[in-house]
Design an enzyme around this catalytic site. Sequence first.
Site, PDB file in Angstrom:
ATOM      1  N   PRO A 124      15.460 -20.173  -6.724  1.00  0.00           N
ATOM      2  CG  PRO A 124      16.298 -21.874  -7.994  1.00  0.00           C
ATOM      3  CD  PRO A 124      15.053 -21.416  -7.366  1.00  0.00           C
ATOM      4  CD  GLU A 125      14.501 -13.953  -7.301  1.00  0.00           C
ATOM      5  OE1 GLU A 125      14.673 -12.894  -7.909  1.00  0.00           O
ATOM      6  OE2 GLU A 125      14.058 -14.012  -6.148  1.00  0.00           O
TER       7      GLU A 125
END
Length: 270
Positions: free
Chosen positions: A2-3
């Site tokens: 995840p960013e």
Amino acid sequence: MPELPEVETVVRGLRPQVKGRTITAVRNTWPRHIDRPALPEFAARISGRAIADVSRRGKFILFPLDNGDTMIIHLRMSGHLAVVEGGASDDKHTHTVFELDNGREMRFRDIRKFGRVYLVSDAQEVLGKLGPEPLEGDFTVETLREIMQGSRRILKPFLLDQSKIAGIGNIYADEALFYAALNPQRRTDSLDGEDLARLHEGIQHVLRLGIEREGASISTYLKPSGEKGEMQDDVRVFRRTGEPCFYCGVPIERIVLGGRSTHFCPNCQT
DNA sequence: ACCGGAGCCTGTTAGC
DNA sequence: TGCTAACAGGCTCCGG
């Protein structure tokens, strides 16, 4: 995994499920998942605490508690958070579970075990080195110019440096550089005013698009609901090696910069 | 200050 | 089909 956009999506999904709830107990099958304090103290200190809110800083998820402590979770590569009915069957990759006062539980599932949980009295202890939030109103072209001041680094690794800008990861760095028409191998000190303006625009564009699409389910990422995001259908270069550039048709190239896969159009990005 | 490499983990995919 | 190597959205530590 995840960013910034994926983490933002997780926060939005969790908030209505856990805000105001009290953590009644913690179960853990992988003590190293808890970064600090050590598991026994962690469990004792968090049990009985109410979750005041859920928010995000960079790629960190923040759970401020009613006693002033903050629990912070980083999903790293493969972490996933979901709130489910208590007593659901155990999963071999679910290592930490927070039991809530409504009979439900928040589960931290993490195949690669890189994710971490922190419990601190001062959140700055964990977040202190992060650079500015790229979607906040005070993140302007001038901000970008200032944080690049004096740097001669290669653009791609610079964008991944969380102490410069918080929240950009490998997907959105490549995507932002595509929209900015900048070669990822360029040096930060080679950008002129127009380059900087396009980079600023590119960063904000891809992050906003990622949030709108509720994240990119390219590998293992799923929303807290278990559903996929939609951003994987909107990537222009990331993991499109050999496929035609959407703009000019030239095959997308893959190189390694700063130890990370980097995808770009050799014709459009100069 | 910055770069490359190793390490942390498990699972999936590419190539032979 | 089976085996092996490479690769994976993150980050930290170490040496040069």
